[in-house]
Write a protein that holds these residues in place. Sequence first.
Motif, PDB file in Angstrom:
ATOM      1  N   GLY A 131       0.817  -1.198   0.000  1.00 51.38           N
ATOM      2  CA  GLY A 131       0.000   0.000   0.000  1.00 51.38           C
ATOM      3  C   GLY A 131       0.854   1.252   0.000  1.00 51.38           C
ATOM      4  O   GLY A 131       2.028   1.238   0.393  1.00 51.38           O
ATOM      5  N   ILE A 132       0.260   2.357  -0.407  1.00 50.19           N
ATOM      6  CA  ILE A 132       1.027   3.597  -0.567  1.00 50.19           C
ATOM      7  C   ILE A 132       1.512   4.147   0.771  1.00 50.19           C
ATOM      8  O   ILE A 132       2.592   4.742   0.845  1.00 50.19           O
ATOM      9  CB  ILE A 132       0.190   4.663  -1.329  1.00 50.19           C
ATOM     10  N   LEU A 133       0.756   3.933   1.838  1.00 47.93           N
ATOM     11  CA  LEU A 133       1.207   4.444   3.133  1.00 47.93           C
ATOM     12  C   LEU A 133       2.438   3.699   3.627  1.00 47.93           C
ATOM     13  O   LEU A 133       3.218   4.241   4.410  1.00 47.93           O
ATOM     14  CB  LEU A 133       0.077   4.350   4.162  1.00 47.93           C
ATOM     15  N   ARG A 134       2.612   2.479   3.192  1.00 50.18           N
ATOM     16  CA  ARG A 134       3.828   1.739   3.527  1.00 50.18           C
ATOM     17  C   ARG A 134       4.956   2.063   2.540  1.00 50.18           C
ATOM     18  O   ARG A 134       6.137   2.083   2.908  1.00 50.18           O
ATOM     19  CB  ARG A 134       3.538   0.242   3.517  1.00 50.18           C
ATOM     20  N   LEU A 135       4.604   2.336   1.290  1.00 50.69           N
ATOM     21  CA  LEU A 135       5.612   2.613   0.271  1.00 50.69           C
ATOM     22  C   LEU A 135       6.190   4.021   0.389  1.00 50.69           C
ATOM     23  O   LEU A 135       7.389   4.219   0.173  1.00 50.69           O
ATOM     24  CB  LEU A 135       4.989   2.446  -1.123  1.00 50.69           C
ATOM     25  N   ARG A 136       5.355   4.982   0.690  1.00 51.47           N
ATOM     26  CA  ARG A 136       5.754   6.388   0.606  1.00 51.47           C
ATOM     27  C   ARG A 136       6.948   6.686   1.516  1.00 51.47           C
ATOM     28  O   ARG A 136       7.120   6.101   2.569  1.00 51.47           O
ATOM     29  CB  ARG A 136       4.576   7.306   0.958  1.00 51.47           C
ATOM     30  N   GLY A 137       7.742   7.640   1.040  1.00 51.96           N
ATOM     31  CA  GLY A 137       8.884   8.070   1.825  1.00 51.96           C
ATOM     32  C   GLY A 137      10.103   7.187   1.709  1.00 51.96           C
ATOM     33  O   GLY A 137      11.149   7.494   2.295  1.00 51.96           O
ATOM     34  N   ASN A 138      10.008   6.087   0.974  1.00 48.97           N
ATOM     35  CA  ASN A 138      11.130   5.156   0.830  1.00 48.97           C
ATOM     36  C   ASN A 138      11.540   5.074  -0.642  1.00 48.97           C
ATOM     37  O   ASN A 138      10.703   4.807  -1.501  1.00 48.97           O
ATOM     38  CB  ASN A 138      10.734   3.760   1.321  1.00 48.97           C
ATOM     39  N   TRP A 139      12.799   5.280  -0.903  1.00 42.79           N
ATOM     40  CA  TRP A 139      13.279   5.259  -2.281  1.00 42.79           C
ATOM     41  C   TRP A 139      13.204   3.843  -2.841  1.00 42.79           C
ATOM     42  O   TRP A 139      13.607   2.881  -2.208  1.00 42.79           O
ATOM     43  CB  TRP A 139      14.708   5.775  -2.366  1.00 42.79           C
ATOM     44  N   ARG A 140      12.649   3.741  -4.023  1.00 45.12           N
ATOM     45  CA  ARG A 140      12.599   2.486  -4.766  1.00 45.12           C
ATOM     46  C   ARG A 140      13.289   2.703  -6.106  1.00 45.12           C
ATOM     47  O   ARG A 140      13.831   3.780  -6.369  1.00 45.12           O
ATOM     48  CB  ARG A 140      11.142   2.037  -4.986  1.00 45.12           C
ATOM     49  N   VAL A 141      13.251   1.701  -6.968  1.00 46.40           N
ATOM     50  CA  VAL A 141      13.922   1.787  -8.273  1.00 46.40           C
ATOM     51  C   VAL A 141      12.955   1.329  -9.350  1.00 46.40           C
ATOM     52  O   VAL A 141      12.323   0.269  -9.229  1.00 46.40           O
ATOM     53  CB  VAL A 141      15.203   0.932  -8.310  1.00 46.40           C
ATOM     54  N   HIS A 142      12.826   2.148 -10.389  1.00 40.23           N
ATOM     55  CA  HIS A 142      12.120   1.738 -11.598  1.00 40.23           C
ATOM     56  C   HIS A 142      13.160   1.423 -12.660  1.00 40.23           C
ATOM     57  O   HIS A 142      14.002   2.259 -12.994  1.00 40.23           O
ATOM     58  CB  HIS A 142      11.189   2.852 -12.102  1.00 40.23           C
ATOM     59  N   THR A 143      13.095   0.208 -13.196  1.00 38.05           N
ATOM     60  CA  THR A 143      14.057  -0.220 -14.210  1.00 38.05           C
ATOM     61  C   THR A 143      13.384  -0.233 -15.579  1.00 38.05           C
ATOM     62  O   THR A 143      12.338  -0.874 -15.758  1.00 38.05           O
ATOM     63  CB  THR A 143      14.604  -1.624 -13.891  1.00 38.05           C
ATOM     64  N   THR A 144      13.972   0.475 -16.522  1.00 31.07           N
ATOM     65  CA  THR A 144      13.400   0.556 -17.862  1.00 31.07           C
ATOM     66  C   THR A 144      13.712  -0.716 -18.647  1.00 31.07           C
ATOM     67  O   THR A 144      14.504  -1.561 -18.220  1.00 31.07           O
ATOM     68  CB  THR A 144      13.954   1.774 -18.615  1.00 31.07           C
ATOM     69  N   ALA A 145      13.090  -0.836 -19.828  1.00 32.95           N
ATOM     70  CA  ALA A 145      13.307  -2.007 -20.674  1.00 32.95           C
ATOM     71  C   ALA A 145      14.753  -2.101 -21.131  1.00 32.95           C
ATOM     72  O   ALA A 145      15.264  -3.203 -21.388  1.00 32.95           O
ATOM     73  CB  ALA A 145      12.380  -1.955 -21.884  1.00 32.95           C
ATOM     74  N   SER A 146      15.434  -0.973 -21.224  1.00 36.34           N
ATOM     75  CA  SER A 146      16.842  -0.977 -21.637  1.00 36.34           C
ATOM     76  C   SER A 146      17.789  -1.182 -20.460  1.00 36.34           C
ATOM     77  O   SER A 146      19.009  -1.143 -20.637  1.00 36.34           O
ATOM     78  CB  SER A 146      17.183   0.337 -22.350  1.00 36.34           C
ATOM     79  N   GLY A 147      17.235  -1.387 -19.247  1.00 33.68           N
ATOM     80  CA  GLY A 147      18.071  -1.681 -18.091  1.00 33.68           C
ATOM     81  C   GLY A 147      18.517  -0.481 -17.289  1.00 33.68           C
ATOM     82  O   GLY A 147      19.340  -0.625 -16.378  1.00 33.68           O
ATOM     83  N   ILE A 148      17.985   0.698 -17.575  1.00 36.75           N
ATOM     84  CA  ILE A 148      18.365   1.891 -16.819  1.00 36.75           C
ATOM     85  C   ILE A 148      17.581   1.934 -15.515  1.00 36.75           C
ATOM     86  O   ILE A 148      16.351   1.826 -15.507  1.00 36.75           O
ATOM     87  CB  ILE A 148      18.111   3.166 -17.634  1.00 36.75           C
ATOM     88  N   ALA A 149      18.276   2.099 -14.395  1.00 37.24           N
ATOM     89  CA  ALA A 149      17.653   2.162 -13.073  1.00 37.24           C
ATOM     90  C   ALA A 149      17.415   3.618 -12.692  1.00 37.24           C
ATOM     91  O   ALA A 149      18.364   4.415 -12.653  1.00 37.24           O
ATOM     92  CB  ALA A 149      18.528   1.470 -12.039  1.00 37.24           C
ATOM     93  N   ILE A 150      16.167   3.961 -12.427  1.00 42.66           N
ATOM     94  CA  ILE A 150      15.801   5.331 -12.079  1.00 42.66           C
ATOM     95  C   ILE A 150      15.295   5.358 -10.639  1.00 42.66           C
ATOM     96  O   ILE A 150      14.359   4.615 -10.294  1.00 42.66           O
ATOM     97  CB  ILE A 150      14.706   5.867 -13.025  1.00 42.66           C
ATOM     98  N   PRO A 151      15.892   6.196  -9.762  1.00 42.26           N
ATOM     99  CA  PRO A 151      15.374   6.308  -8.395  1.00 42.26           C
ATOM    100  C   PRO A 151      13.925   6.789  -8.411  1.00 42.26           C
ATOM    101  O   PRO A 151      13.580   7.735  -9.120  1.00 42.26           O
ATOM    102  CB  PRO A 151      16.297   7.342  -7.749  1.00 42.26           C
TER     103      PRO A 151
END
Length: 300
Positions: free
Chosen positions: A243-263
């Motif tokens: 849930g968003i209340l557990r997720l918020r405030g914590n940095w995660r990573v989105h990885t694109t199809a080309s393998g680029i990791a975005i904070p």
Amino acid sequence: MRAMTAASPNSPTEIADILAFYASAGVDEALEDAPVNRFAEAAPRPAERAPAPVAPPRQEPPREDRAPERPAASPGLDASKVPDAPARTVSAAIPDEAQAALARQLAASASTLEELRQHMAAFDGCNLKATAKNLVFADGNPEATVMLVGEAPGRDEDIEGLPFVGRSGRLLDRMLAAIGLDRTSVYIANVIPWRPPGNRTPTPHETEICRPFIERQIELVNPKVLVNLGGPSAKTLLNTSEGILRLRGNWRVHTTASGIAIPAMPTLHPAYLLRTPAHKKLAWRDFLEVKAKLRALSQP
């Protein structure tokens, strides 16, 4: 919801039809125009003192959701040989895997944001497009270092064809201004580019159909920081069920199809903050984290 006053039904079938209609319309309690003392059941109601004459039974009209009746057999004709009426088929506009594959193909073939926008405008595989007024593609600076992604357009966004232009958009502008940003220094989009009817929650089918487009959009913008506005955006782009209340405030990573990791920083949606102002302090902390991350990334 309050039930409408109607004439007394004449048959159990009509009673069942009326109750089914009220249930589907969300009626959860029966109310009348005048208050009734339920503890004085013996006292006659005003409407019962002078009952209206009973109308003769009327012929029940056919309904679309009722199965067609079998025609009566003519004298001398075997009823078993009377053919059944053809069954009525109902088609549901649900995206299938073929459309999802087409969306992935179109998204992958787009080499620029404008080409991606054209592909999305021509794509008919999502049933939300049939009820929306406009494609809500994006707003802001496509070369920005910060990209914000919400869930889906609302009424104002659908009319103007831009994301976050209603009340929640004005709050988002103030939140950005608080950390020294505005729409010329960020890029804003949604997971779903078409408004769901009545602002309902997009279905998992609709989300999966649109997922390749927003993922390719992020890849083409290539921001330094991604901000997920609300739980649906975070769950879709971060592949999580939290849930968003557990997720918020914590940095995660989105990885694109080309393998680029975005904070990625999940935070509360502005529309949620309008309903729950006490949680604005949580979003403020999240945006301070974004500001600190941008400062750290800009240092040599």
